[in-house]
Design an enzyme around this catalytic site. Structure first.
Site, PDB file in Angstrom:
ATOM      1  N   ARG A  68      13.201  21.858  35.340  1.00  0.00           N
ATOM      2  CA  ARG A  68      14.006  20.637  35.173  1.00  0.00           C
ATOM      3  C   ARG A  68      13.080  19.452  34.925  1.00  0.00           C
ATOM      4  NH1 ARG A  68      15.523  17.802  39.446  1.00  0.00           N
ATOM      5  NH2 ARG A  68      16.081  19.570  40.766  1.00  0.00           N
TER       6      ARG A  68
ATOM      7  N   ASP B  73      20.660   5.519  15.796  1.00  0.00           N
ATOM      8  CA  ASP B  73      21.039   6.928  15.660  1.00  0.00           C
ATOM      9  C   ASP B  73      20.646   7.346  14.244  1.00  0.00           C
ATOM     10  OD1 ASP B  73      22.342   9.321  15.083  1.00  0.00           O
ATOM     11  OD2 ASP B  73      24.132   8.830  16.236  1.00  0.00           O
TER      12      ASP B  73
ATOM     13  N   LYS C 137      21.804  18.897  14.134  1.00  0.00           N
ATOM     14  CA  LYS C 137      22.026  18.779  12.700  1.00  0.00           C
ATOM     15  C   LYS C 137      20.768  19.197  11.933  1.00  0.00           C
ATOM     16  CE  LYS C 137      25.797  17.146  14.407  1.00  0.00           C
ATOM     17  NZ  LYS C 137      26.124  15.740  14.591  1.00  0.00           N
TER      18      LYS C 137
ATOM     19  N   TYR D 125      29.896   7.468  14.921  1.00  0.00           N
ATOM     20  CA  TYR D 125      30.242   8.847  15.251  1.00  0.00           C
ATOM     21  C   TYR D 125      31.283   8.867  16.384  1.00  0.00           C
ATOM     22  CZ  TYR D 125      29.625  13.587  16.991  1.00  0.00           C
ATOM     23  OH  TYR D 125      29.848  14.869  17.416  1.00  0.00           O
TER      24      TYR D 125
HETATM   25  C1  PLP Z   1      26.547  15.130  15.878  1.00  0.00           C
HETATM   26  C2  PLP Z   1      26.184  13.714  16.044  1.00  0.00           C
HETATM   27  C3  PLP Z   1      25.941  13.175  17.314  1.00  0.00           C
HETATM   28  C4  PLP Z   1      26.131  13.982  18.569  1.00  0.00           C
HETATM   29  O1  PLP Z   1      25.226  15.003  18.726  1.00  0.00           O
HETATM   30  P1  PLP Z   1      25.551  16.379  19.492  1.00  0.00           P
HETATM   31  O2  PLP Z   1      24.326  17.157  19.292  1.00  0.00           O
HETATM   32  O3  PLP Z   1      26.772  16.943  18.839  1.00  0.00           O
HETATM   33  O4  PLP Z   1      25.825  16.009  20.905  1.00  0.00           O
HETATM   34  C5  PLP Z   1      25.542  11.859  17.384  1.00  0.00           C
HETATM   35  N1  PLP Z   1      25.422  11.090  16.300  1.00  0.00           N
HETATM   36  C6  PLP Z   1      25.662  11.568  15.066  1.00  0.00           C
HETATM   37  C7  PLP Z   1      25.500  10.678  13.892  1.00  0.00           C
HETATM   38  C8  PLP Z   1      26.058  12.884  14.905  1.00  0.00           C
HETATM   39  O5  PLP Z   1      26.313  13.350  13.683  1.00  0.00           O
END
Ligand code: PLP
Length: 421
Positions: free
Chosen positions: A73, A199, A224, A125
């Site tokens: 952890r 982000d 992604k 998002y």
């Molecule tokens: C998918 C996504 C997230 C969230 O990420 P997870 O891995 O699904 O928790 C945040 N911001 C954007 C732009 C995303 O496409």
């Protein structure tokens, strides 16, 4: 690494954050993705791929002092390895990898205290929106949703209580561009204690480095492009300031959201091919965007000269990415297109090796219509989300097959009568 109350914590975390700075020579982005050095992780057998340390605990040799690792952890060599590599790619002082993009945002949000304020976009998002809404009611924090594509709208709500400005560019699915550089300058001048958070999921560190554009914190859903194969969930945070890194690491250690060893291995494996995937995906995305524009649709893609913020995007990023969206003018026909493709899979998410398609219909009668479902209908109307919008996330298949598949779908939905390709 050790539990936060152990005496070794401070020394170890400062040693860790300096590891990432040792890189001697800087290479071009594609080389940086695949060439791994100076991660600071010792492997006894010189393994050329970092082993998976699938262990919860580490045996200690000393009765009173803990070694570098004691409990997963708190830290695990496979995780340290991928964090160090990612810090280099993000131009960060320190990186942290967590169990999802949303837990990455969660550890960032914990830098915000009661009565402080957050400024965020109005086209963000859906999951971010959901977490922010939960967070503000639980913690007595004000969240201003403004059109971040216009820096003046951000300027209007900045004040001495603003702790975070949360940006996303390009936005998804409307593919609007936010001027990170300009907003960072504004924030610095007006609220020195405020942090600009970006982000960067849509671009990945391969195409855009918000920390170099002035941001304090960058984060990605590694689910992604970074992992690239839709076989794991993860989040990646990068930070310039070591003290901020320490504060966020405290939450990782205290809660256990650090990425598990096997997932760290998968993430690392994905990152090594990031450049070839993205290069291929965005080259195909460009051809597909041009084809759809040629048919007469309104296409949103930063690679097209017709994108109203083309120059701004290319001032910040090294490429256009591989997500685009287009409007057909008819919801029913949009649905027909989405359901007629064979190679383009109907799925949430993006950044996968496979091409994906989805309809962005978001209304209360279809509450399960994927990630923007968490944006209420009223808000969606205010944000002008078109109902006939189709989002395409381009994979690595042969582009001629992708084009043909799309063309066949357009024929069966009645948009074109015969083959144009
Ligand atoms: C998918 C996504 C997230 C969230 O990420 P997870 O891995 O699904 O928790 C945040 N911001 C954007 C732009 C995303 O496409």
């Amino acid at each position: 690494m050790s539990e936060p109350d152990s005496p070794t914590t401070t020394a170890l975390s400062s040693a860790l954050s300096s590891i990432t700075l040792e890189a001697k020579k800087k290479y071009r982005p594609a080389t940086e993705c695949v060439f791994v050095e100076n991660t600071g992780v010792q492997d006894n057998y010189n393994a050329s791929s970092m082993p998976i340390y699938q262990t919860a605990t580490f045996k200690q040799t000393n009765a009173s002092e803990m070694g570098e690792y004691d409990y997963s952890r708190s830290g695990n060599p496979t995780r340290t390895f991928v964090e160090s590599h990612l810090a280099k790619l993000m131009k960060a002082e320190r990186a942290l990898v967590t169990s999802s993009g949303m837990t990455a945002l969660d550890i960032i949000l914990r830098l915000v205290k009661s009565e402080q304020e957050i400024v965020a976009g109005d086209d963000i998002y859906g999951g971010t929106n959901r977490l922010l809404t939960f967070f503000k009611t639980q913690n007595n924090v004000m969240v201003h949703h403004v059109d971040t594509t216009d820096p003046r709208c951000v300027d209007q709500v900045l004040n001495e209580k603003t702790r975070l400005v949360l940006l996303e560019t390009p936005t998804n699915p409307l593919i609007k561009i936010v001027d990170i550089i300009e907003i960072c300058k504004m924030v610095r001048a007006k609220c020195p204690d405020c942090l600009v958070v970006v982000d960067n999921t849509m671009m990945s560190p391969y195409l855009q480095n918000p920390l170099e554009l002035g941001a304090d914190i960058v984060y990605h859903s590694g689910t992604k492009y970074l992992s690239g194969h839709h076989d794991l969930m993860c989040g990646v945070v990068g930070v310039k300031n070591a003290e901020l890194g320490k504060q966020m690491y405290f939450v990782v250690n205290a809660t256990g959201v650090g990425l598990a060893p096997f997932d760290c291995f998968l993430l690392m494996r994905g990152i090594k091919t990031l450049s070839v995937r993205i290069e291929r995906q965005q080259e195909s995305a460009m051809k597909i965007a041009q084809f759809l524009e040629g048919v007469g649709f309104k296409v949103r893609y930063p690679g097209l000269k017709s994108h109203p913020q083309y120059d701004l995007h290319h001032k910040m990023a090294r490429g256009s990415g591989a997500v685009l969206s287009f409007e057909t003018g008819d919801v029913i026909k949009s649905e027909a297109i989405v359901e007629s493709t064979r190679l383009w899979l109907i799925s949430v998410s993006f950044g996968c090796v496979n091409s994906l398609i989805r309809l962005q219909i978001i209304n209360t009668s279809m509450p399960c219509k994927m990630s923007h479902a968490s944006i209420p209908e009223k808000v969606r109307k205010e944000r002008n989300l078109p109902e006939d919008l189709i989002r395409l996330c381009v994979g690595i298949e042969d582009v001629d097959d992708l084009l043909e598949d799309l063309e066949n779908a357009l024929i069966s939905a009645g948009f074109i009568t015969n083959k144009q390709l």
